[in-house]
Design an enzyme around this catalytic site. Structure first.
Site, PDB file in Angstrom:
ATOM      1  CG  ASP A 136      43.729 -49.563 105.484  1.00 30.01           C
ATOM      2  OD1 ASP A 136      44.790 -50.106 105.830  1.00 30.01           O
ATOM      3  OD2 ASP A 136      43.204 -48.639 106.122  1.00 30.01           O
ATOM      4  CD  GLU A 307      43.923 -46.678 111.840  1.00 28.89           C
ATOM      5  OE1 GLU A 307      44.528 -45.729 111.320  1.00 28.89           O
ATOM      6  OE2 GLU A 307      44.371 -47.845 111.849  1.00 28.89           O
TER       7      GLU A 307
END
Length: 549
Positions: A136, A307
């Site tokens: 990420d 998420e």
């Protein structure tokens, strides 16, 4: 009797400490060079190691090679900030570990057989780390002429684990320079995802110098059973981060009955003169507010997302008087609606723009020209390489009107032109029974930026071949390979970013995005068109690209 017991206890602890010391394998360095190098065997045993330098302590695991000839590649720890200090690396004593410790050494350069950035599957127009795994993007923030890209990083392995915050910087969003790691695992756990804001008014009280303080909200993950929210801050323009001494700011409370409490995205909400945090909790995104970034109040929750939350406002068709808020999750899913600073009210069902190998995208809150710039995680594997995964190419987000209502569109940032090596354009080419490819100049590199608009004339099927990868379109079912792509005004608009290891496709102005793994090595570079009957290429641009490295 008490004296005997006290003496016995003292002897016990001395004995226990001696056993503990004897069971440890240690290696100490007086830091005189920039890096400590570790040999890695990709199939080897994992060892848990501790690292200590004065008050700084962290831990990690790695597949330490026991012999030079079993070393697949070398990874590194940047210890330049500890120059002149003694550091200690330790682990539970083991024969393999003892042999591996003999190979650990200091160096000013990474030891490698192939120069970094020239490896076979190294992305040449997408950011990837020198060594190890990345996922990420985190803490995207612009400050003093520099774009900061922090990211989830395992510096010691090809696979996920050991989550740190890596760091890279750019002045143009396309050329990136990797910097030292800024957040390391600690007693609260490994470093999970988060975001960054420039606290211009010093609401947090963290500012100590002349620079505006940058504040980072991030999650920690402790053995997959407790995820807490924390702060760090930087008073040197984002180069180094200091963890807040009173962390966590939001402890693991399992508000929605699960351990999933992570990925805080923070931004300033001007109408209410306060901070807003969007936090993934349970199976949705929660909204919190704060005046000082330290104390947070729960306000509301939107179910149905997973998420990496984002929440931002965009004008429709560039009209600043007509805006919508976008709430999103990690997989390219989003809803449009309104936001009053405390609650997001959806006005659409869940929408999606993404197909393929991208996840966990994050945006810059404070781009100086007002653009909403996004970077996603490109989940493209790099088998056999000492690095893995990449960042997707930065895109500008916009809301554009469609017959179904406003929709999110993604377009490569204009700075891609900084990579152009040569450019050619063509108009009104017909292919099918006629071989149009003779009219298209050959290219000298597999690194390409291609734009084209295509109109079927008497041909319902056609194929576009790019560096050996086939894109097949069928008007009967409106499928581009396996993705439903309707024509807009009877035209298919396609834009391709072609790298050594992947192809990104932006469809119909970026309303849909595909990220496709593809090895362009050993392929003939370029684009060709084929099909029966007639298909019109209204416009075609082919830009050859230079490497970002």
């Amino acid at each position: 009797m008490r004296k005997i017991i006290a003496t016995a206890c003292c002897l016990f602890f001395i004995f226990a400490d001696t056993i503990a010391q004897e069971s440890l394998q240690e290696k100490k360095f007086l830091v005189q060079k920039k890096l400590i190098l570790f040999p890695i065997n990709s199939d080897g045993q994992k060892y848990n190691l501790d690292f200590c330098a004065g008050d700084f302590k962290t831990y990690f695991d790695l597949r330490l090679a026991s012999h030079e000839d079993s070393t697949d590649y070398w990874v590194f720890m940047d210890v330049s900030k500890f120059h002149g200090q003694q550091v200690n690396i330790s682990g539970k004593k083991n024969t393999g570990l003892s042999d591996g410790f003999k190979l650990i050494h200091q160096s000013d350069e990474i030891k490698t057989d192939v120069p970094i950035y020239s490896e076979k599957l190294r992305p040449q127009i997408h950011f990837s780390s020198k060594r190890g795994w990345i996922n990420d993007p985190n803490g995207l923030v612009y400050y003093d002429g520099v774009y900061h890209l922090y990211y989830q990083h395992n510096p010691y392995d090809w696979a996920w684990g050991n989550m740190h915050w890596g760091h890279a910087v750019s002045k143009d969003l396309v050329h990136w320079e990797e910097m030292p790691i800024v957040l390391h695992p600690d007693e609260m756990g490994t470093m999970f995802s988060g975001s960054a804001v420039v606290d211009k008014n010093n609401t947090s009280g963290f500012k100590t110098g002349n620079e505006d303080v940058i504040v980072y909200a991030y999650s920690t993950n402790l053995d997959k059973v407790a995820q807490a929210q924390n702060l760090a801050y930087s008073n040197d323009g984002g180069k180094t981060l200091q963890k807040y001494e009173n962390n966590p700011i939001l402890p693991a409370i399992k508000r929605f009955g699960t351990n999933d409490e992570r990925d805080p995205k923070v931004f300033w909400y001007e109408p209410n003169n306060n901070w807003v945090m969007v936090l993934h909790e349970g199976l949705g995104q929660s909204i919190y507010t704060s005046n000082d970034l330290k104390k947070w109040n729960f306000e509301s929750h939107v179910k149905g997302f997973w998420e990496c939350p984002e929440l931002f406002e965009l004008p429709i068709d560039g009209d600043e008087e007509n805006k919508k808020w976008v709430l999103s999750g990690a997989s390219g899913n989003y809803k449009l609606g309104s936001f009053d600073g405390k609650e997001f009210i959806p006005e659409t069902d869940k929408l999606n723009y993404l197909k393929g190998k991208m996840y966990a995208a994050q945006t810059y809150n404070n781009n100086p020209d007002g653009r909403r710039i996004q970077i996603g995680w490109g989940t493209v594997d790099s088998p056999g390489m000492p690095f893995n995964k990449m960042m997707a190419f930065p895109t500008e987000l916009s809301l554009k009107s469609t017959k179904q209502g406003p929709r999110l569109h993604l377009n490569p940032v204009k700075e891609i032109a900084n990579l152009y090596k040569s450019s050619k354009s063509y108009n009104d080419l017909i292919f099918g029974d006629k071989d149009v490819n003779k009219e298209i100049d050959a290219v000298s590199t597999p690194l390409l930026h291609i734009k084209t608009s295509i109109e079927p004339v008497t041909n319902r099927k056609f194929t576009i071949l790019i560096n050996g990868y086939e894109f097949n379109y069928n008007l009967n079912d409106n499928l581009l390979n396996d993705v439903f792509v309707p024509l807009i005004d009877y035209t298919l608009d396609l834009e391709f970013i072609v790298d050594i290891n992947a192809i990104e496709v932006f469809i119909n102005g970026g309303q849909q995005v595909m990220v496709i793994p593809h090895d362009s090595n050993q392929q003939i570079p370029g684009i060709t068109f084929s099909g029966k009957n007639e298909t019109l290429i209204k416009h075609l641009e082919i830009h050859e690209l230079n490497s970002i490295w």
